[in-house]
Design a protein around this motif. Sequence first.
Motif, short mmCIF file in Angstrom:
data_model
loop_
_atom_site.label_atom_id
_atom_site.label_comp_id
_atom_site.label_asym_id
_atom_site.label_seq_id
_atom_site.Cartn_x
_atom_site.Cartn_y
_atom_site.Cartn_z
N ALA A 60 -102.90 -96.48 -21.19
CA ALA A 60 -103.02 -97.83 -21.82
C ALA A 60 -103.94 -98.81 -20.95
O ALA A 60 -104.63 -99.47 -21.76
CB ALA A 60 -101.39 -98.36 -21.85
N VAL A 61 -104.24 -98.49 -19.98
CA VAL A 61 -105.19 -99.30 -18.93
C VAL A 61 -106.56 -98.68 -19.02
O VAL A 61 -107.27 -99.45 -19.24
CB VAL A 61 -104.54 -99.52 -17.45
CG1 VAL A 61 -105.54 -100.29 -16.78
CG2 VAL A 61 -103.19 -100.42 -17.63
N ILE A 185 -93.97 -100.89 -36.07
CA ILE A 185 -95.31 -100.36 -36.02
C ILE A 185 -95.79 -100.28 -37.60
O ILE A 185 -95.15 -99.62 -38.33
CB ILE A 185 -95.62 -98.94 -35.43
CG1 ILE A 185 -95.11 -98.97 -33.96
CG2 ILE A 185 -97.24 -98.62 -35.48
CD1 ILE A 185 -95.85 -100.01 -33.25
N PRO A 186 -97.17 -100.70 -37.92
CA PRO A 186 -97.30 -101.15 -39.41
C PRO A 186 -97.91 -99.58 -40.01
O PRO A 186 -98.20 -98.89 -39.06
CB PRO A 186 -98.55 -101.95 -39.44
CG PRO A 186 -98.92 -102.10 -38.22
CD PRO A 186 -97.82 -101.80 -37.13
N GLY A 192 -104.90 -94.56 -30.64
CA GLY A 192 -105.67 -95.45 -29.60
C GLY A 192 -105.60 -96.78 -30.09
O GLY A 192 -106.26 -97.65 -29.54
N GLN A 193 -105.19 -97.17 -31.23
CA GLN A 193 -105.19 -98.42 -31.81
C GLN A 193 -104.28 -99.38 -30.85
O GLN A 193 -103.18 -98.95 -30.54
CB GLN A 193 -104.71 -98.65 -33.16
CG GLN A 193 -104.91 -99.80 -33.77
CD GLN A 193 -104.60 -99.81 -35.43
OE1 GLN A 193 -104.70 -98.82 -36.03
NE2 GLN A 193 -104.17 -100.87 -36.09
N LYS A 194 -104.53 -100.54 -30.69
CA LYS A 194 -103.82 -101.61 -29.85
C LYS A 194 -103.10 -102.64 -30.95
O LYS A 194 -103.81 -103.28 -31.76
CB LYS A 194 -104.64 -102.34 -28.95
CG LYS A 194 -104.91 -101.20 -27.84
CD LYS A 194 -105.91 -102.01 -26.70
CE LYS A 194 -105.86 -100.93 -25.59
NZ LYS A 194 -106.52 -99.64 -25.86
N ILE A 214 -99.11 -106.10 -25.31
CA ILE A 214 -100.41 -105.28 -25.90
C ILE A 214 -99.82 -103.91 -26.18
O ILE A 214 -99.59 -103.19 -25.05
CB ILE A 214 -101.55 -105.45 -25.28
CG1 ILE A 214 -101.95 -106.91 -25.21
CG2 ILE A 214 -102.74 -104.38 -26.02
CD1 ILE A 214 -103.32 -107.20 -24.40
N VAL A 215 -99.50 -103.24 -27.23
CA VAL A 215 -99.08 -101.76 -27.23
C VAL A 215 -100.09 -101.11 -27.79
O VAL A 215 -100.79 -101.07 -28.63
CB VAL A 215 -97.86 -101.85 -28.31
CG1 VAL A 215 -97.45 -100.53 -28.47
CG2 VAL A 215 -96.79 -102.83 -28.01
#
Length: 332
Positions: A60-61, A185-186, A192-194, A214-215
Amino acid sequence: MTGQDWLEKDFYAALGVPKDADADAIKKAYRKLARTHHPDHNPGDAAAEERFKSVGEAYAVLSDPEQRKQYDALRAMAGGGARFSAGRGGAGGAGFEDLFGDMFGAGASTAGGPRVRYTTQGQQPPGFEDILSGMFGGAGAGFGSRRRPQRGADVTTSATLPFRQAVSGSTVQLTVDGRTMTTRIPPGVHDGQKIRLRGKGRPGQNGGEPGDLIVTVHVEPHPLFSLDGKNVRITVPITFDEAALGATIEVPTLDGRPVKVKVPAGTPSGRTLRVRRKGLSVPMGPDGDLLVTVNVVVPSRLSGAAKDAVKAFAAANEGVNPRDGLLEQAAR
């Protein structure tokens, strides 16, 4: 995660990649480790679950260029990882000077000379409060104006979804610092989408607004389908005669109902055919399309009759050479 987490955790080691690894190497390492340690593959294995969470944290980072830049800078200042701690009475403690001494040219000791420390009563270097606040979500408020509102820090986490849940949307549980929250989650989210959840990060200070959560969403690959925006891609095999003579073939779709696709005569391998509105359903505008890429399959073994037929085909097309002019073009 907090600034302290960044200081103490080596995300590169968690993914088993060097510090100069590019984005592709980081993504490849994450996918391999995520598959190995996924809870579905290791039921009841607490160590595997913890390892799965740690590689998700690291990715994530490191998958976010801006966060990776901040992480590298913070770790470099800390000499690869040191605990930040404030001394009694607000003065900088040992961890404080180790972290910021070299940065401001004041914390480094010289041979036989004293170590200089910044305190709340001394003159502070320019931008000191802003640097602390940006790194620790308001941790610098105690060094400057205590009444200034400070926005809370953003918090990062990750969630992994099977492909079909990513396509249709899903409600997931996220655990951050031991508190558990549920978020939606839509549909149509990509690997990789945030997703930014406003106000779900660290609380603000002195009346400041809270930070965001931020997910980073990771989507497990599907054996057949992949997403291209709102379109769905699939590669299907066809035979030589279907490509040469043309054919109508059945192609699977996401909803499980196959569609008939016409393959024109003379279709080369690699051509993509479009089936309108058989991709993702979207709330506004037209639905996405199904993009069908055909792959002409060459049989590895031929029966005697098949060999005779191929030889007859070659004889009928004698003199036809698709490589005519190739050498001349290469010499230009």
